[in-house]
Scaffold this motif. Sequence first.
Motif, PDB file in Angstrom:
ATOM      1  N   ILE A 192       0.835  -1.201   0.000  1.00 18.62           N
ATOM      2  CA  ILE A 192       0.000   0.000   0.000  1.00 18.62           C
ATOM      3  C   ILE A 192       0.876   1.259   0.000  1.00 18.62           C
ATOM      4  CG2 ILE A 192      -1.745   1.298   1.293  1.00 18.62           C
ATOM      5  CD1 ILE A 192      -2.910  -1.429   2.160  1.00 18.62           C
ATOM      6  N   SER A 193       2.006   1.213   0.690  1.00 18.22           N
ATOM      7  CA  SER A 193       2.937   2.353   0.676  1.00 18.22           C
ATOM      8  C   SER A 193       3.434   2.633  -0.730  1.00 18.22           C
ATOM      9  CB  SER A 193       4.136   2.073   1.589  1.00 18.22           C
ATOM     10  OG  SER A 193       3.748   2.043   2.923  1.00 18.22           O
TER      11      SER A 193
ATOM     12  N   LYS B 276      -3.479  14.092  -3.992  1.00 15.89           N
ATOM     13  CA  LYS B 276      -3.117  14.323  -2.591  1.00 15.89           C
ATOM     14  C   LYS B 276      -4.163  13.726  -1.656  1.00 15.89           C
ATOM     15  CE  LYS B 276      -0.246  18.385  -3.156  1.00 15.89           C
ATOM     16  NZ  LYS B 276       0.036  19.749  -2.750  1.00 15.89           N
ATOM     17  N   MET B 277      -5.437  13.852  -2.053  1.00  9.96           N
ATOM     18  CA  MET B 277      -6.507  13.291  -1.223  1.00  9.96           C
ATOM     19  C   MET B 277      -6.378  11.765  -1.153  1.00  9.96           C
ATOM     20  SD  MET B 277     -10.653  13.361  -1.681  1.00  9.96           S
ATOM     21  CE  MET B 277     -10.575  12.230  -3.044  1.00  9.96           C
ATOM     22  N   GLU B 278      -6.131  11.137  -2.294  1.00  8.96           N
ATOM     23  CA  GLU B 278      -5.960   9.685  -2.316  1.00  8.96           C
ATOM     24  C   GLU B 278      -4.752   9.275  -1.476  1.00  8.96           C
ATOM     25  OE1 GLU B 278      -7.692   8.309  -6.668  1.00  8.96           O
ATOM     26  OE2 GLU B 278      -5.701   9.219  -6.564  1.00  8.96           O
ATOM     27  N   ALA B 279      -3.673  10.041  -1.588  1.00  6.78           N
ATOM     28  CA  ALA B 279      -2.465   9.743  -0.813  1.00  6.78           C
ATOM     29  C   ALA B 279      -2.748   9.842   0.691  1.00  6.78           C
ATOM     30  CB  ALA B 279      -1.329  10.672  -1.210  1.00  6.78           C
ATOM     31  N   ALA B 280      -3.540  10.824   1.092  1.00  4.32           N
ATOM     32  CA  ALA B 280      -3.885  10.986   2.513  1.00  4.32           C
ATOM     33  C   ALA B 280      -4.740   9.816   3.006  1.00  4.32           C
ATOM     34  CB  ALA B 280      -4.609  12.309   2.729  1.00  4.32           C
ATOM     35  N   ILE B 281      -5.695   9.403   2.187  1.00  2.31           N
ATOM     36  CA  ILE B 281      -6.556   8.278   2.548  1.00  2.31           C
ATOM     37  C   ILE B 281      -5.722   6.997   2.663  1.00  2.31           C
ATOM     38  CG2 ILE B 281      -8.435   6.791   1.738  1.00  2.31           C
ATOM     39  CD1 ILE B 281      -9.650   9.367   0.467  1.00  2.31           C
ATOM     40  N   VAL B 282      -4.813   6.809   1.719  1.00  2.00           N
ATOM     41  CA  VAL B 282      -3.941   5.629   1.737  1.00  2.00           C
ATOM     42  C   VAL B 282      -3.022   5.682   2.956  1.00  2.00           C
ATOM     43  CG1 VAL B 282      -2.113   4.418   0.494  1.00  2.00           C
ATOM     44  CG2 VAL B 282      -4.120   5.238  -0.743  1.00  2.00           C
ATOM     45  N   ALA B 283      -2.522   6.865   3.304  1.00  2.00           N
ATOM     46  CA  ALA B 283      -1.654   7.013   4.486  1.00  2.00           C
ATOM     47  C   ALA B 283      -2.422   6.624   5.756  1.00  2.00           C
ATOM     48  CB  ALA B 283      -1.128   8.435   4.587  1.00  2.00           C
ATOM     49  N   ASP B 284      -3.697   7.042   5.843  1.00  2.00           N
ATOM     50  CA  ASP B 284      -4.522   6.641   6.995  1.00  2.00           C
ATOM     51  C   ASP B 284      -4.691   5.122   7.037  1.00  2.00           C
ATOM     52  OD1 ASP B 284      -4.848   9.255   7.811  1.00  2.00           O
ATOM     53  OD2 ASP B 284      -6.863   9.474   6.936  1.00  2.00           O
ATOM     54  N   CYS B 285      -4.875   4.538   5.871  1.00  2.00           N
ATOM     55  CA  CYS B 285      -5.033   3.090   5.768  1.00  2.00           C
ATOM     56  C   CYS B 285      -3.772   2.382   6.276  1.00  2.00           C
ATOM     57  CB  CYS B 285      -5.328   2.702   4.322  1.00  2.00           C
ATOM     58  SG  CYS B 285      -5.552   0.941   4.058  1.00  2.00           S
ATOM     59  N   ILE B 286      -2.617   2.874   5.854  1.00  6.61           N
ATOM     60  CA  ILE B 286      -1.345   2.293   6.290  1.00  6.61           C
ATOM     61  C   ILE B 286      -1.210   2.401   7.803  1.00  6.61           C
ATOM     62  CG2 ILE B 286       1.173   2.539   6.180  1.00  6.61           C
ATOM     63  CD1 ILE B 286       0.709   3.524   3.237  1.00  6.61           C
ATOM     64  N   GLU B 287      -1.599   3.527   8.357  1.00  4.76           N
ATOM     65  CA  GLU B 287      -1.528   3.717   9.812  1.00  4.76           C
ATOM     66  C   GLU B 287      -2.430   2.714  10.535  1.00  4.76           C
ATOM     67  OE1 GLU B 287      -0.109   4.989  13.288  1.00  4.76           O
ATOM     68  OE2 GLU B 287       0.634   5.610  11.332  1.00  4.76           O
ATOM     69  N   ASN B 288      -3.608   2.478   9.988  1.00 11.53           N
ATOM     70  CA  ASN B 288      -4.507   1.482  10.592  1.00 11.53           C
ATOM     71  C   ASN B 288      -3.894   0.086  10.558  1.00 11.53           C
ATOM     72  OD1 ASN B 288      -6.736   3.110  11.339  1.00 11.53           O
ATOM     73  ND2 ASN B 288      -7.405   3.185   9.230  1.00 11.53           N
ATOM     74  N   ILE B 289      -3.251  -0.247   9.461  1.00  4.87           N
ATOM     75  CA  ILE B 289      -2.612  -1.565   9.360  1.00  4.87           C
ATOM     76  C   ILE B 289      -1.453  -1.672  10.351  1.00  4.87           C
ATOM     77  CG2 ILE B 289      -1.286  -3.101   7.855  1.00  4.87           C
ATOM     78  CD1 ILE B 289      -3.091  -2.097   5.549  1.00  4.87           C
ATOM     79  N   ARG B 290      -0.695  -0.602  10.482  1.00  2.00           N
ATOM     80  CA  ARG B 290       0.414  -0.606  11.460  1.00  2.00           C
ATOM     81  C   ARG B 290      -0.116  -0.748  12.882  1.00  2.00           C
ATOM     82  NH1 ARG B 290       3.739   3.924   8.244  1.00  2.00           N
ATOM     83  NH2 ARG B 290       4.820   2.499   6.828  1.00  2.00           N
ATOM     84  N   ASP B 291      -1.240  -0.103  13.177  1.00  2.00           N
ATOM     85  CA  ASP B 291      -1.866  -0.277  14.494  1.00  2.00           C
ATOM     86  C   ASP B 291      -2.274  -1.739  14.690  1.00  2.00           C
ATOM     87  OD1 ASP B 291      -1.560   2.432  15.045  1.00  2.00           O
ATOM     88  OD2 ASP B 291      -3.662   2.935  14.606  1.00  2.00           O
ATOM     89  N   SER B 292      -2.833  -2.318  13.645  1.00  2.00           N
ATOM     90  CA  SER B 292      -3.237  -3.722  13.688  1.00  2.00           C
ATOM     91  C   SER B 292      -2.031  -4.624  13.960  1.00  2.00           C
ATOM     92  CB  SER B 292      -3.913  -4.109  12.369  1.00  2.00           C
ATOM     93  OG  SER B 292      -4.188  -5.482  12.325  1.00  2.00           O
ATOM     94  N   ILE B 293      -0.930  -4.348  13.286  1.00  2.00           N
ATOM     95  CA  ILE B 293       0.293  -5.126  13.501  1.00  2.00           C
ATOM     96  C   ILE B 293       0.761  -4.997  14.945  1.00  2.00           C
ATOM     97  CG2 ILE B 293       2.757  -5.272  12.909  1.00  2.00           C
ATOM     98  CD1 ILE B 293       1.911  -4.452  10.003  1.00  2.00           C
ATOM     99  N   ASP B 294       0.743  -3.782  15.486  1.00  2.00           N
ATOM    100  CA  ASP B 294       1.152  -3.574  16.887  1.00  2.00           C
ATOM    101  C   ASP B 294       0.279  -4.375  17.848  1.00  2.00           C
ATOM    102  OD1 ASP B 294       3.221  -1.885  16.139  1.00  2.00           O
ATOM    103  OD2 ASP B 294       2.074  -0.044  16.517  1.00  2.00           O
ATOM    104  N   GLU B 295      -1.024  -4.386  17.593  1.00  2.00           N
ATOM    105  CA  GLU B 295      -1.939  -5.135  18.468  1.00  2.00           C
ATOM    106  C   GLU B 295      -1.694  -6.642  18.374  1.00  2.00           C
ATOM    107  OE1 GLU B 295      -5.145  -1.546  18.022  1.00  2.00           O
ATOM    108  OE2 GLU B 295      -5.154  -3.216  16.596  1.00  2.00           O
TER     109      GLU B 295
ATOM    110  N   ILE C 212      -6.118  -2.255  -2.997  1.00  2.00           N
ATOM    111  CA  ILE C 212      -5.972  -2.133  -1.546  1.00  2.00           C
ATOM    112  C   ILE C 212      -7.039  -2.974  -0.849  1.00  2.00           C
ATOM    113  CG2 ILE C 212      -6.126  -0.544   0.408  1.00  2.00           C
ATOM    114  CD1 ILE C 212      -4.864   1.594  -1.414  1.00  2.00           C
ATOM    115  N   GLY C 213      -8.247  -2.919  -1.365  1.00  2.00           N
ATOM    116  CA  GLY C 213      -9.346  -3.688  -0.770  1.00  2.00           C
ATOM    117  C   GLY C 213      -9.051  -5.179  -0.704  1.00  2.00           C
ATOM    118  N   ARG C 214      -8.517  -5.738  -1.795  1.00  2.00           N
ATOM    119  CA  ARG C 214      -8.172  -7.171  -1.815  1.00  2.00           C
ATOM    120  C   ARG C 214      -7.131  -7.494  -0.756  1.00  2.00           C
ATOM    121  NH1 ARG C 214      -8.510  -6.393  -7.358  1.00  2.00           N
ATOM    122  NH2 ARG C 214      -6.257  -6.105  -7.516  1.00  2.00           N
ATOM    123  N   CYS C 215      -6.113  -6.654  -0.667  1.00  2.00           N
ATOM    124  CA  CYS C 215      -5.052  -6.876   0.320  1.00  2.00           C
ATOM    125  C   CYS C 215      -5.592  -6.827   1.745  1.00  2.00           C
ATOM    126  CB  CYS C 215      -3.956  -5.824   0.169  1.00  2.00           C
ATOM    127  SG  CYS C 215      -2.994  -5.934  -1.343  1.00  2.00           S
TER     128      CYS C 215
END
Length: 194
Positions: free
Chosen positions: A85-86, A96-115, A170-173
């Motif tokens: 996704i990165s 820029k809007m798509e990049a921001a949405i994707v960045a939020d998505c990456i952050e959510n996945i990183r949070d998931s990994i931490d948990e 991204i959805g499939r991943c």
Amino acid sequence: MMHARVWTVLIVTIHLCLQIAASLPTNPTTTYEFIETSCSNTTYPDLCLNTLSPYADSIGSDNWKLCTAALNATISSSRVVASTISKIARKKGISKMEAAIVADCIENIRDSIDEMKQSLKAINRIKNRKDRAFQMDNIKTWMSAAITDDGTCTDGFAGTKMSNAVKAKIGRCVVNIGRLTSNALSLINHLEYY
């Protein structure tokens, strides 16, 4: 006389073999069957079996090792998804809007990994803990939060003018790691820890 001894030894051997066979557990006889039986209790049993069967030798017939393997595989897959996704976010032509949405998505996945990493650490330490029930509740909470984070990743796509191709990839991943996380939680829910 020798013939009688042979028969006696044979009968005693058969009797001992039958006693040993009767005392063996009726659990699955192979590691693959153990994994298959365990995965049949998950939401995505085929994915579970395909994910965990390569680790059969290290899992054996141990539910704790099974859960550890499931968590490790899910964490590993989640890291690959975050990396993929990165790369999408850095492609030319993404707004820029798509990049921001994707960045939020990456952050959510990183949070998931931490948990999931917290869950893995807790599982590895739980056998020596007196507060196992409390620790298991924490693990289940972290895993549920990881599932929520995976789902939240694609929530940001709703109502945006994001490219359908980007959304689909991204959805499939994200769907895949959400399913892996769900399976890991399901296996954890079947652990006996009292």
